[in-house]
Design a protein around this motif. Structure first.
Motif, PDB file in Angstrom:
ATOM      1  N   GLY A  71       0.816  -1.205   0.000  1.00  0.00           N
ATOM      2  CA  GLY A  71       0.000   0.000   0.000  1.00  0.00           C
ATOM      3  C   GLY A  71       0.850   1.254   0.000  1.00  0.00           C
ATOM      4  O   GLY A  71       1.977   1.262   0.497  1.00  0.00           O
ATOM      5  N   SER A  72       0.307   2.331  -0.537  1.00  0.00           N
ATOM      6  CA  SER A  72       1.029   3.603  -0.579  1.00  0.00           C
ATOM      7  C   SER A  72       0.862   4.336   0.739  1.00  0.00           C
ATOM      8  O   SER A  72      -0.222   4.340   1.330  1.00  0.00           O
ATOM      9  N   PRO A  73       1.922   4.995   1.214  1.00  0.00           N
ATOM     10  CA  PRO A  73       1.799   5.747   2.468  1.00  0.00           C
ATOM     11  C   PRO A  73       1.009   7.039   2.335  1.00  0.00           C
ATOM     12  O   PRO A  73       0.629   7.640   3.340  1.00  0.00           O
ATOM     13  N   VAL A  74       0.760   7.495   1.101  1.00  0.00           N
ATOM     14  CA  VAL A  74       0.041   8.745   0.925  1.00  0.00           C
ATOM     15  C   VAL A  74      -1.422   8.458   0.629  1.00  0.00           C
ATOM     16  O   VAL A  74      -1.756   7.525  -0.109  1.00  0.00           O
ATOM     17  N   HIS A  75      -2.285   9.269   1.229  1.00  0.00           N
ATOM     18  CA  HIS A  75      -3.731   9.123   1.022  1.00  0.00           C
ATOM     19  C   HIS A  75      -4.200  10.298   0.154  1.00  0.00           C
ATOM     20  O   HIS A  75      -3.865  11.454   0.422  1.00  0.00           O
ATOM     21  N   ILE A  76      -4.985  10.000  -0.885  1.00  0.00           N
ATOM     22  CA  ILE A  76      -5.439  11.010  -1.840  1.00  0.00           C
ATOM     23  C   ILE A  76      -6.942  11.201  -1.710  1.00  0.00           C
ATOM     24  O   ILE A  76      -7.700  10.230  -1.685  1.00  0.00           O
ATOM     25  N   GLU A  77      -7.382  12.471  -1.663  1.00  0.00           N
ATOM     26  CA  GLU A  77      -8.800  12.802  -1.681  1.00  0.00           C
ATOM     27  C   GLU A  77      -9.045  13.849  -2.773  1.00  0.00           C
ATOM     28  O   GLU A  77      -8.311  14.826  -2.865  1.00  0.00           O
ATOM     29  N   ILE A  78     -10.068  13.633  -3.593  1.00  0.00           N
ATOM     30  CA  ILE A  78     -10.460  14.618  -4.605  1.00  0.00           C
ATOM     31  C   ILE A  78     -11.796  15.216  -4.175  1.00  0.00           C
ATOM     32  O   ILE A  78     -12.811  14.526  -4.150  1.00  0.00           O
ATOM     33  N   ALA A  79     -11.778  16.502  -3.821  1.00  0.00           N
ATOM     34  CA  ALA A  79     -12.977  17.177  -3.317  1.00  0.00           C
ATOM     35  C   ALA A  79     -13.458  18.249  -4.284  1.00  0.00           C
ATOM     36  O   ALA A  79     -14.071  19.239  -3.860  1.00  0.00           O
ATOM     37  N   THR A  80     -13.187  18.084  -5.574  1.00  0.00           N
ATOM     38  CA  THR A  80     -13.640  19.048  -6.586  1.00  0.00           C
ATOM     39  C   THR A  80     -13.929  18.308  -7.880  1.00  0.00           C
ATOM     40  O   THR A  80     -13.271  17.306  -8.195  1.00  0.00           O
ATOM     41  N   GLU A 132       6.799  17.174   4.656  1.00  0.00           N
ATOM     42  CA  GLU A 132       6.126  18.426   4.967  1.00  0.00           C
ATOM     43  C   GLU A 132       4.625  18.360   4.689  1.00  0.00           C
ATOM     44  O   GLU A 132       3.904  19.326   4.951  1.00  0.00           O
ATOM     45  N   VAL A 133       4.162  17.238   4.124  1.00  0.00           N
ATOM     46  CA  VAL A 133       2.731  17.051   3.864  1.00  0.00           C
ATOM     47  C   VAL A 133       2.104  16.490   5.143  1.00  0.00           C
ATOM     48  O   VAL A 133       2.365  15.339   5.531  1.00  0.00           O
ATOM     49  N   ARG A 134       1.311  17.271   5.791  1.00  0.00           N
ATOM     50  CA  ARG A 134       0.773  16.889   7.098  1.00  0.00           C
ATOM     51  C   ARG A 134      -0.225  15.745   6.977  1.00  0.00           C
ATOM     52  O   ARG A 134      -1.024  15.687   6.053  1.00  0.00           O
ATOM     53  N   GLN A 135      -0.119  14.833   7.943  1.00  0.00           N
ATOM     54  CA  GLN A 135      -0.984  13.653   8.046  1.00  0.00           C
ATOM     55  C   GLN A 135      -0.870  12.751   6.805  1.00  0.00           C
ATOM     56  O   GLN A 135      -1.731  11.919   6.561  1.00  0.00           O
ATOM     57  N   GLU A 136       0.197  12.964   6.029  1.00  0.00           N
ATOM     58  CA  GLU A 136       0.462  12.154   4.828  1.00  0.00           C
ATOM     59  C   GLU A 136      -0.783  12.059   3.927  1.00  0.00           C
ATOM     60  O   GLU A 136      -1.073  11.041   3.318  1.00  0.00           O
ATOM     61  N   THR A 137      -1.492  13.191   3.850  1.00  0.00           N
ATOM     62  CA  THR A 137      -2.748  13.239   3.079  1.00  0.00           C
ATOM     63  C   THR A 137      -2.719  14.406   2.114  1.00  0.00           C
ATOM     64  O   THR A 137      -2.365  15.532   2.495  1.00  0.00           O
ATOM     65  N   ILE A 138      -3.098  14.134   0.879  1.00  0.00           N
ATOM     66  CA  ILE A 138      -3.213  15.171  -0.139  1.00  0.00           C
ATOM     67  C   ILE A 138      -4.681  15.320  -0.523  1.00  0.00           C
ATOM     68  O   ILE A 138      -5.344  14.323  -0.841  1.00  0.00           O
ATOM     69  N   VAL A 160      -6.620  23.997  -5.732  1.00  0.00           N
ATOM     70  CA  VAL A 160      -5.372  23.910  -4.977  1.00  0.00           C
ATOM     71  C   VAL A 160      -5.113  22.462  -4.572  1.00  0.00           C
ATOM     72  O   VAL A 160      -6.028  21.651  -4.425  1.00  0.00           O
ATOM     73  N   ILE A 161      -3.821  22.153  -4.405  1.00  0.00           N
ATOM     74  CA  ILE A 161      -3.398  20.909  -3.776  1.00  0.00           C
ATOM     75  C   ILE A 161      -3.129  21.260  -2.318  1.00  0.00           C
ATOM     76  O   ILE A 161      -2.429  22.244  -2.036  1.00  0.00           O
ATOM     77  N   SER A 162      -3.672  20.503  -1.399  1.00  0.00           N
ATOM     78  CA  SER A 162      -3.524  20.851   0.016  1.00  0.00           C
ATOM     79  C   SER A 162      -3.335  19.583   0.839  1.00  0.00           C
ATOM     80  O   SER A 162      -3.553  18.460   0.362  1.00  0.00           O
ATOM     81  N   ASP A 187      -4.507  20.733   6.478  1.00  0.00           N
ATOM     82  CA  ASP A 187      -4.430  22.005   7.184  1.00  0.00           C
ATOM     83  C   ASP A 187      -4.255  23.228   6.295  1.00  0.00           C
ATOM     84  O   ASP A 187      -4.673  24.323   6.663  1.00  0.00           O
ATOM     85  N   ARG A 188      -3.604  23.097   5.120  1.00  0.00           N
ATOM     86  CA  ARG A 188      -3.255  24.277   4.339  1.00  0.00           C
ATOM     87  C   ARG A 188      -3.022  23.897   2.893  1.00  0.00           C
ATOM     88  O   ARG A 188      -2.830  22.727   2.557  1.00  0.00           O
ATOM     89  N   ALA A 189      -3.041  24.910   2.034  1.00  0.00           N
ATOM     90  CA  ALA A 189      -2.719  24.714   0.622  1.00  0.00           C
ATOM     91  C   ALA A 189      -1.218  24.532   0.464  1.00  0.00           C
ATOM     92  O   ALA A 189      -0.426  25.200   1.130  1.00  0.00           O
ATOM     93  N   ILE A 190      -0.828  23.613  -0.423  1.00  0.00           N
ATOM     94  CA  ILE A 190       0.603  23.368  -0.658  1.00  0.00           C
ATOM     95  C   ILE A 190       0.976  23.528  -2.131  1.00  0.00           C
ATOM     96  O   ILE A 190       2.126  23.337  -2.506  1.00  0.00           O
ATOM     97  N   GLY A 191      -0.004  23.891  -2.971  1.00  0.00           N
ATOM     98  CA  GLY A 191       0.316  24.101  -4.386  1.00  0.00           C
ATOM     99  C   GLY A 191      -0.906  24.565  -5.163  1.00  0.00           C
ATOM    100  O   GLY A 191      -2.046  24.305  -4.766  1.00  0.00           O
TER     101      GLY A 191
END
Length: 817
Positions: A206-215, A275-281, A308-310, A313-317
């Motif tokens: 499994g990948s350590p990063v979690h992806i959510e698309i909210a748009t 630097e990506v908090r909670q390993e979630t994008i 935005v990519i966030s 907690d905050r936008a990162i791109g």
């Protein structure tokens, strides 16, 4: 777009095709090549050398004497003045007899020591200095330590490459990549392509990063986590390809994403995963007023329509535009998460425009990307990170899409061979069309593939987003068969003669009449600044001050849409007067923009007008003295224009009171009680501030006269009976406008069952001896005529008495004795 010829040669077999021949074929195929130029011209005899020893020159403080190994039996003695030269370096060496862009290298004696060549800087061998890091442009160009001594620098640094400058049309976004151009060239020449998609074995982890698309504006987002990246420079071959394509090399981490973008047409971005908090994008819409410091160090204020990519907690791109400084990859970065996604093209374009940003990635996103390349480009970048940076893969690719269905790799488009022949006017065989589609990589369904009258189902790959209908396929047939192979034929079938609408005829006639009256047409900006209206003495609540702001103004001087044309024409007059032109008469046919409400909630009113300005002095003519343009010059041009539309006898000039016009030297023009415009001398204070002292201004609403005419020809028979001519002179108060007397006379004599007045004109206005003080004598010439008889004296006298009675009632006029 600048393209490397050598790179193209690697991905498609174009053996025997010179760069010039390739440019010609691409141009004839629809991809215009604006230029073909060698990357560096005239470099030969430059090899890789190793500085074995470096000592101070005995006779010069700034020179060094170097012993250099260039792969020959003996070391070369070369005198060098570069501040960064030292033993152990590998550098480009121009041996005696070498050619450089600056000239040929020969033996030279520098302060008593013979130099057997030259150690070269980046600029001396023709590299693009403006795209290189500062440390590579100050002094010698240092080559990697593992570079082979004696190797030809022209081959090593791809200096013998040729750059094609391709002018792509907006619909060919597929050719913004080497991959897309390879398919295009392979189709044009019928050659095999050498572009294989990278393959990756699935680890099952499994990948350590979690992806959510909210748009809804992001259809797919793939991410790969990598660890153990070494902070190294990208290899020379990669740096040189980036330079050839106009991209600045930075380091391997950044260069790989740029390289894959150029290769696949799919932009990528690397975030510092720690630097990506909670390993979630999270891909979402920005919040109004949300702040983000982008990689260029600028703080951006975002709006809700931006993607935005966030993290939680905050936008990162900024999606598709630029990454954020808070997750920038640095020398301390241990893990990165590599992004490859598909964002909404219009949203990316609007975001870049609003924030004043422009990037190679944005250019590709806003024109549309190939969704199939999202994963392939990510795999290719991962492969390069492993090879160049020694990176390790952490888990499989994390992928999220708006729909659970996998993205289709092609779309079906119906195609009729017979319809294609009809549209092109050429007899092209079915076999030729099949070959064209095969060369393009399009597949034809066999279900409907029998007989030329039946439709084919053509599977078009997603890399060609410009092909969506049958006409697009027909164009592909024409391109690849060759436009020169399609015979010229005359059009067949019924044709309709084109004609202009009433509005177009009004505009055309206005332009021709004013040009014929000696005026000059000008074109000015529809954009202006609110301060331009301050000089017109308008009240603060004037309707003209309600102006539509421009979202992205061209300059600080043009921030709103104009509501009045006087400032624009005054700028023309002021410019001419200040540049030695003594005067002129100009007009413009354009629109003004008046909002129904602000901020805009509906389409504003766009009113078409013609406006004229008479400024400075009238040109000197034989027998005439120089004189300034005046009200009557403007009035004459206006009367000619009105007469051209058959409105001359229906128009009246009446006094008006406009803040920016002289109160005693201005008039409004009325036709059948409809106000169509105004003319007058500009108020002295306004004219002085605008730099056009004494100028006359006129403006007319072309939309208002549409209801007054139809521009049909009006004919009448030649007169069969003689006319009766009578003159009348009356004494009236000097404040009575002569135009009002004329209008009243015409109105009086046009009433009734029969109009006997043919014309009425003023021929004299007198004030002085014999006329009471504060009065004036006005003399009129009347022409009467009947169509069926000769008028009697009694009939004419009756008409005169009616006019005199009307003048006496309304203006206290007295017949002059």
């Amino acid at each position: 777009m600048k393209v490397s010829y050598l790179w193209l040669c690697e991905v498609v077999n174009i053996t025997g095709v010179s760069p010039d021949e390739l440019a010609e074929r691409l141009t004839r195929g629809g991809l215009t090549v604006d230029g073909v130029a060698p990357r560096v011209k005239g470099v030969s005899g430059v090899v890789v050398g190793e500085v074995v020893a470096c000592e101070q020159h005995p006779n010069a403080d700034r020179l060094r004497v170097c012993q250099v190994n260039v792969g020959q039996d003996e070391l070369l003695t070369i005198v060098c003045g570069a501040p960064n030269v030292s033993a152990g370096q590998k550098v480009p060496v121009a041996v005696v007899g070498a050619n450089l862009p600056g000239g040929k290298i020969g033996k030279a004696k520098l302060r008593g020591i013979e130099s057997q060549g030259m150690l070269c800087s980046a600029s001396e061998i023709g590299l693009e200095v403006k795209l290189l890091p500062k440390e590579q442009t100050e002094g010698l160009y240092i080559l990697p330590s593992d570079t082979i001594v004696g190797a030809d620098v022209a081959d090593l640094l791809q200096l013998n490459d040729v750059v094609l400058d391709i002018d792509l049309t907006p619909n060919r976004s597929d050719c913004l990549s080497i991959r897309g151009l390879a398919y295009e060239i392979a189709a044009l020449y019928g050659r095999p392509i050498r572009f294989e998609p990278p393959k990756r074995a699935v680890t099952g982890e499994g990948s350590p990063v979690h992806i959510e698309i909210a748009t809804d504006l992001c259809s797919r987002y793939d991410a790969q986590v990598l660890s153990g990246l070494n902070d190294v420079a990208s290899p020379l071959w990669m740096q040189m390809r980036l330079l050839t394509m106009g991209v600045r090399p930075i380091n391997a981490t950044v260069d790989i994403t740029n390289y894959v973008m150029l290769e696949w047409g799919q932009p990528l971005h690397a975030f510092d995963f720690d630097e990506v908090r909670q390993e979630t994008i999270v891909v979402r819409q920005a919040h109004n007023g949300e702040k983000l410091v982008t990689l260029d160090g600028e703080e951006r204020s975002l709006t809700q329509d931006m993607i935005v990519i966030s993290d939680p907690d905050r936008a990162i791109g900024l999606a598709g535009v630029m990454g954020g400084e808070n997750t920038e990859v640095t020398q301390k970065t241990n893990r990165v998460v590599l992004e490859s996604a598909a964002f909404d093209a219009p949203s990316v374009r609007r975001t870049g425009q609003r924030l004043g940003l422009r990037s190679e990635a944005q250019q590709r996103f806003e024109k549309g990307i190939d969704v199939v390349a999202v994963r392939a480009a990510l795999n290719r970048a991962t492969e390069l990170y492993q090879q160049i940076c020694g990176a390790s893969i952490v888990g499989d690719v994390a992928s999220t899409a708006r729909t659970e269905e996998p993205a289709a790799e092609s779309r079906m488009v119906a195609f009729s061979p017979s319809r294609c022949r009809e549209l092109l006017g050429a007899e092209i065989a079915d076999e030729t069309m099949q070959d064209v589609f095969s060369r393009l990589g399009f597949h034809i369904s066999t279900s409907n593939f029998s007989g030329s009258d039946r439709e084919w189902d053509v599977a078009v790959p997603t890399r060609r987003p410009d092909i969506t209908r049958e006409a697009d396929l027909v164009e592909e047939i024409a391109r690849l068969v060759g436009y020169d192979e399609i015979p010229s034929t005359l059009p067949e079938g019924a044709t309709t003669t084109g004609t202009r609408t009433l509005r177009q005829k009004i505009h055309q006639t206005t332009r021709h009449i004013l040009l014929g009256a000696g005026m000059t047409e000008v074109f000015t900006y529809s954009f202006t600044h609110p301060s331009q209206l301050d000089r017109m003495r308008l009240p603060e609540d004037a309707e003209y001050r309600r102006m539509i702001p421009i979202a992205m103004p061209l300059s600080d001087e043009r921030t709103v849409m104009r509501t009045h044309m006087l400032p624009s024409l005054a700028q023309i007059g002021e410019y001419n007067l200040s540049h030695g032109n003594l005067g002129g008469q100009v007009f413009e046919l354009a629109r003004v923009y008046r909002p129904k409400s602000l901020p805009l909630t509906e389409q504003p009113i766009e009113e078409t007008m013609w406006a004229g300005l008479w400024f400075g002095e009238y040109p000197v003519q034989l027998g005439q003295r120089p004189r300034a343009f005046d009200f009557y010059d403007a009035k004459g041009s206006i009367e000619v224009w009105l007469s051209a539309f058959g409105l001359g006898h229906r128009a009246a000039f009446r006094k008006t009171n406009v803040p920016y016009l002289h109160p005693g030297r201005s008039a409004e023009v009325v036709v059948d009680d409809i106000r169509i415009g105004q003319v007058g001398e500009i108020y002295p204070e306004t004219a002085e501030e605008m730099g056009v002292a004494g100028a006359v201004y006129a403006e007319f609403h072309l939309d208002a006269i549409e209801s007054l005419l139809n521009l049909r020809y009006h004919v009448q028979p030649l007169p069969r009976f003689p006319a009766s001519l009578r003159d009348l002179a009356v004494v009236v108060d000097q404040n009575v406008a002569v135009g009002d007397l004329l209008y009243a006379a015409k109105e009086e004599l046009s009433s009734g069952t029969e109009s006997l007045l043919e014309s009425c004109n003023v021929f004299d206005v007198y004030r002085g001896k014999g006329i009471p003080e504060s009065h004036q004598s006005v003399a009129f010439s009347f022409i009467y005529r009947a169509t069926d008889r000769t008028l009697t004296d009694e009939e004419v006298s009756h008409l005169e008495s009616r006019v005199l009675a009307r003048w006496q009632r309304e203006f206290a006029a007295v017949l002059r004795s």
